[in-house]
Design an enzyme around this catalytic site. Sequence first.
Site, PDB file in Angstrom:
ATOM      1  N   ARG A  11       0.751  -1.123  -0.044  1.00 38.00           N
ATOM      2  CA  ARG A  11       0.207  -0.135   0.096  1.00 38.00           C
ATOM      3  C   ARG A  11       0.890   1.319   0.022  1.00 38.00           C
ATOM      4  O   ARG A  11       2.221   1.069   0.141  1.00 38.00           O
ATOM      5  CB  ARG A  11      -1.147  -0.015   1.212  1.00 38.00           C
ATOM      6  CG  ARG A  11      -0.142  -0.228   2.636  1.00 38.00           C
ATOM      7  CD  ARG A  11      -1.397  -0.121   3.754  1.00 38.00           C
ATOM      8  NE  ARG A  11      -0.657  -0.549   4.859  1.00 38.00           N
ATOM      9  CZ  ARG A  11      -0.707   0.482   5.978  1.00 38.00           C
ATOM     10  NH1 ARG A  11      -1.015   1.629   5.845  1.00 38.00           N
ATOM     11  NH2 ARG A  11      -0.122   0.016   6.852  1.00 38.00           N
ATOM     12  N   ILE A  13       3.062   4.397  -0.724  1.00 36.87           N
ATOM     13  CA  ILE A  13       4.473   4.778  -1.740  1.00 36.87           C
ATOM     14  C   ILE A  13       4.926   3.493  -2.330  1.00 36.87           C
ATOM     15  O   ILE A  13       5.256   3.322  -3.396  1.00 36.87           O
ATOM     16  CB  ILE A  13       5.162   5.569  -0.973  1.00 36.87           C
ATOM     17  CG1 ILE A  13       4.679   6.809  -0.571  1.00 36.87           C
ATOM     18  CG2 ILE A  13       6.509   5.865  -1.861  1.00 36.87           C
ATOM     19  CD1 ILE A  13       5.321   7.729   0.393  1.00 36.87           C
ATOM     20  N   ASP A  54       7.898  -9.646   6.989  1.00 35.94           N
ATOM     21  CA  ASP A  54       7.916  -8.736   8.255  1.00 35.94           C
ATOM     22  C   ASP A  54       9.230  -8.142   8.377  1.00 35.94           C
ATOM     23  O   ASP A  54      10.066  -8.972   8.803  1.00 35.94           O
ATOM     24  CB  ASP A  54       7.398  -9.356   9.461  1.00 35.94           C
ATOM     25  CG  ASP A  54       7.092  -8.310  10.699  1.00 35.94           C
ATOM     26  OD1 ASP A  54       8.028  -7.244  10.507  1.00 35.94           O
ATOM     27  OD2 ASP A  54       6.156  -8.490  11.311  1.00 35.94           O
ATOM     28  N   VAL A  55       9.655  -6.828   8.036  1.00 33.96           N
ATOM     29  CA  VAL A  55      11.158  -6.567   8.217  1.00 33.96           C
ATOM     30  C   VAL A  55      11.524  -6.348   9.593  1.00 33.96           C
ATOM     31  O   VAL A  55      13.025  -6.530   9.727  1.00 33.96           O
ATOM     32  CB  VAL A  55      11.103  -5.091   7.583  1.00 33.96           C
ATOM     33  CG1 VAL A  55      10.910  -5.042   6.038  1.00 33.96           C
ATOM     34  CG2 VAL A  55      10.435  -3.990   8.297  1.00 33.96           C
ATOM     35  N   ASN A  79      11.408   0.484   2.070  1.00 37.63           N
ATOM     36  CA  ASN A  79      10.525   1.726   2.090  1.00 37.63           C
ATOM     37  C   ASN A  79       9.442   1.456   3.176  1.00 37.63           C
ATOM     38  O   ASN A  79       8.884   2.542   3.818  1.00 37.63           O
ATOM     39  CB  ASN A  79       9.497   1.369   0.757  1.00 37.63           C
ATOM     40  CG  ASN A  79       8.260   1.945   1.003  1.00 37.63           C
ATOM     41  OD1 ASN A  79       7.809   3.018   0.726  1.00 37.63           O
ATOM     42  ND2 ASN A  79       7.085   1.182   1.256  1.00 37.63           N
ATOM     43  N   TYR A 148       9.060   9.028  16.160  1.00 37.72           N
ATOM     44  CA  TYR A 148       9.346   9.036  14.600  1.00 37.72           C
ATOM     45  C   TYR A 148      10.345   9.736  14.222  1.00 37.72           C
ATOM     46  O   TYR A 148      11.177   9.417  13.506  1.00 37.72           O
ATOM     47  CB  TYR A 148       7.899   9.747  13.912  1.00 37.72           C
ATOM     48  CG  TYR A 148       7.862   9.348  12.401  1.00 37.72           C
ATOM     49  CD1 TYR A 148       7.808   8.056  11.793  1.00 37.72           C
ATOM     50  CD2 TYR A 148       8.006  10.429  11.555  1.00 37.72           C
ATOM     51  CE1 TYR A 148       7.965   7.799  10.648  1.00 37.72           C
ATOM     52  CE2 TYR A 148       8.120  10.364  10.311  1.00 37.72           C
ATOM     53  CZ  TYR A 148       8.107   9.071   9.659  1.00 37.72           C
ATOM     54  OH  TYR A 148       8.184   8.747   8.309  1.00 37.72           O
TER      55      TYR A 148
HETATM   56  N1  LIG Z   1       3.161   9.543   4.005  1.00 37.40           N
HETATM   57  C1  LIG Z   1       4.255  10.438   4.128  1.00 37.40           C
HETATM   58  O1  LIG Z   1       3.771  11.652   3.943  1.00 37.40           O
HETATM   59  C2  LIG Z   1       5.343  10.334   4.584  1.00 37.40           C
HETATM   60  C3  LIG Z   1       6.368  11.126   4.755  1.00 37.40           C
HETATM   61  C4  LIG Z   1       7.840  10.947   4.986  1.00 37.40           C
HETATM   62  C5  LIG Z   1       8.147   9.692   4.910  1.00 37.40           C
HETATM   63  N2  LIG Z   1       7.126   8.662   4.531  1.00 37.40           N
HETATM   64  C6  LIG Z   1       7.879   7.195   4.636  1.00 37.40           C
HETATM   65  O2  LIG Z   1       7.396   6.753   3.619  1.00 37.40           O
HETATM   66  C7  LIG Z   1       7.498   5.295   3.850  1.00 37.40           C
HETATM   67  C8  LIG Z   1       6.394   4.796   3.223  1.00 37.40           C
HETATM   68  O3  LIG Z   1       5.071   5.328   3.984  1.00 37.40           O
HETATM   69  P1  LIG Z   1       3.550   5.382   3.457  1.00 37.40           P
HETATM   70  O4  LIG Z   1       3.163   6.817   3.529  1.00 37.40           O
HETATM   71  O5  LIG Z   1       3.594   4.867   2.131  1.00 37.40           O
HETATM   72  O6  LIG Z   1       2.771   4.606   4.793  1.00 37.40           O
HETATM   73  P2  LIG Z   1       1.789   3.771   4.727  1.00 37.40           P
HETATM   74  O7  LIG Z   1       0.541   3.903   3.635  1.00 37.40           O
HETATM   75  O8  LIG Z   1       1.225   3.785   6.095  1.00 37.40           O
HETATM   76  O9  LIG Z   1       2.397   2.298   4.431  1.00 37.40           O
HETATM   77  C9  LIG Z   1       3.483   1.658   5.279  1.00 37.40           C
HETATM   78  C10 LIG Z   1       4.031   0.416   4.672  1.00 37.40           C
HETATM   79  O10 LIG Z   1       4.824  -0.137   5.584  1.00 37.40           O
HETATM   80  C11 LIG Z   1       4.705  -1.250   5.937  1.00 37.40           C
HETATM   81  N3  LIG Z   1       5.150  -1.966   7.168  1.00 37.40           N
HETATM   82  C12 LIG Z   1       4.877  -1.347   8.516  1.00 37.40           C
HETATM   83  N4  LIG Z   1       5.544  -2.329   9.345  1.00 37.40           N
HETATM   84  C13 LIG Z   1       6.128  -3.254   8.711  1.00 37.40           C
HETATM   85  C14 LIG Z   1       6.786  -4.490   8.899  1.00 37.40           C
HETATM   86  N5  LIG Z   1       7.273  -4.659  10.356  1.00 37.40           N
HETATM   87  N6  LIG Z   1       7.162  -5.245   8.006  1.00 37.40           N
HETATM   88  C15 LIG Z   1       7.022  -4.967   6.555  1.00 37.40           C
HETATM   89  N7  LIG Z   1       6.216  -4.094   6.392  1.00 37.40           N
HETATM   90  C16 LIG Z   1       5.885  -3.119   7.268  1.00 37.40           C
HETATM   91  C17 LIG Z   1       3.205  -1.717   5.773  1.00 37.40           C
HETATM   92  O11 LIG Z   1       2.289  -2.929   5.893  1.00 37.40           O
HETATM   93  P3  LIG Z   1       1.315  -3.159   6.265  1.00 37.40           P
HETATM   94  O12 LIG Z   1       0.206  -3.073   5.418  1.00 37.40           O
HETATM   95  O13 LIG Z   1       1.304  -4.866   6.596  1.00 37.40           O
HETATM   96  O14 LIG Z   1       0.895  -2.346   7.625  1.00 37.40           O
HETATM   97  C18 LIG Z   1       2.864  -0.580   4.424  1.00 37.40           C
HETATM   98  O15 LIG Z   1       3.070  -1.434   3.475  1.00 37.40           O
HETATM   99  C19 LIG Z   1       7.621   5.090   5.319  1.00 37.40           C
HETATM  100  O16 LIG Z   1       9.059   4.645   5.270  1.00 37.40           O
HETATM  101  C20 LIG Z   1       7.218   6.338   5.958  1.00 37.40           C
HETATM  102  O17 LIG Z   1       8.120   6.602   7.180  1.00 37.40           O
HETATM  103  C21 LIG Z   1       5.971   8.797   4.537  1.00 37.40           C
END
Ligand SMILES: NC(=O)c1ccc[n+]([C@@H]2O[C@H](COP(=O)([O-])OP(=O)(O)OC[C@H]3O[C@@H](n4cnc5c(N)ncnc54)[C@H](OP(=O)(O)O)[C@@H]3O)[C@@H](O)[C@H]2O)c1
Length: 226
Positions: A11, A13, A54-55, A79, A148
């Site tokens: 899901r 990014i 699971d990372v 990611n 965070y």
């Molecule tokens: N969205 C923003 O504005 C933003 C800004 C700065 C940085 N980021 C960074 O961008 C990256 C992607 O974020 P996103 O916005 O796409 O977030 P998101 O929609 O909440 O997705 C998070 C993803 O990480 C996975 N994940 C979490 N814990 C995990 C684990 N233990 N093992 C494997 N997968 C795991 C989730 O899997 P599940 O579906 O299984 O939970 C999901 O696929 C992250 O590193 C986040 O910190 C995002």
Amino acid sequence: MPTLLITGANRGIGLEFTRLFASDGWRVHACCRHPEKAGDLKALNGDIELHRLDVTNGLQVSSLARQLAGEGIDILLNNAGAYGPRSGFGETDFDSWQPVFEVNSFAPLRMAERFVEHVVASDLKQIVNISSQMGSMARNASGGAYIYRASKAALNSLCKSLALDLAAQGITVVMFHPGWVRTDMGGKEADISAAESAVGMRKVIAGLTAADNGRFFNYDGEQIPW
Ligand SMILES: NC(=O)c1ccc[n+]([C@@H]2O[C@H](COP(=O)([O-])OP(=O)(O)OC[C@H]3O[C@@H](n4cnc5c(N)ncnc54)[C@H](OP(=O)(O)O)[C@@H]3O)[C@@H](O)[C@H]2O)c1
């Protein structure tokens, strides 16, 4: 065609990155915690192989690395990320600190250690880590988000060392702030879509050279101060 291995591909990014690289003809090892529930990921077209990962599970990471032994991975894309509790000063849930660090900070280093031989065996030899400008001291103008912010600052520190340690093997390590992105983590009010974020980073990744090793980029290519 080159090969990508990405975590958190189901899901947000990660899903958009997977869509993008697969539609460019790349072979993609798409990792997620629950492949059986990853309907959006399974619906994508292209040379995509799903893996349960699971990372934070060291055994699963090692097992996948063994399963893919001998295969070159051009880009290892860390990611997966977790925000943890949204609490301010005085409300810190200290029990949540380690779980967030396990995903955001420990896991990318473990992935790099387990998959370094796969990356070395590839043509591009890149390790891309999705960090956040929330981890930048210079860009912290609003405080809060203790857990965070600290987890992404730790990731940046780890990746800087990785960049220096792996340069001799021809590996380029970079970090990205993906923008404020409309995902479950970023929320509905965020600035850009996951597709815009992934397209931006994809362009920067395509232009990376060894001179970029250890750099921290915004999704549009601007360099972010530590
Ligand atoms: N969205 C923003 O504005 C933003 C800004 C700065 C940085 N980021 C960074 O961008 C990256 C992607 O974020 P996103 O916005 O796409 O977030 P998101 O929609 O909440 O997705 C998070 C993803 O990480 C996975 N994940 C979490 N814990 C995990 C684990 N233990 N093992 C494997 N997968 C795991 C989730 O899997 P599940 O579906 O299984 O939970 C999901 O696929 C992250 O590193 C986040 O910190 C995002």
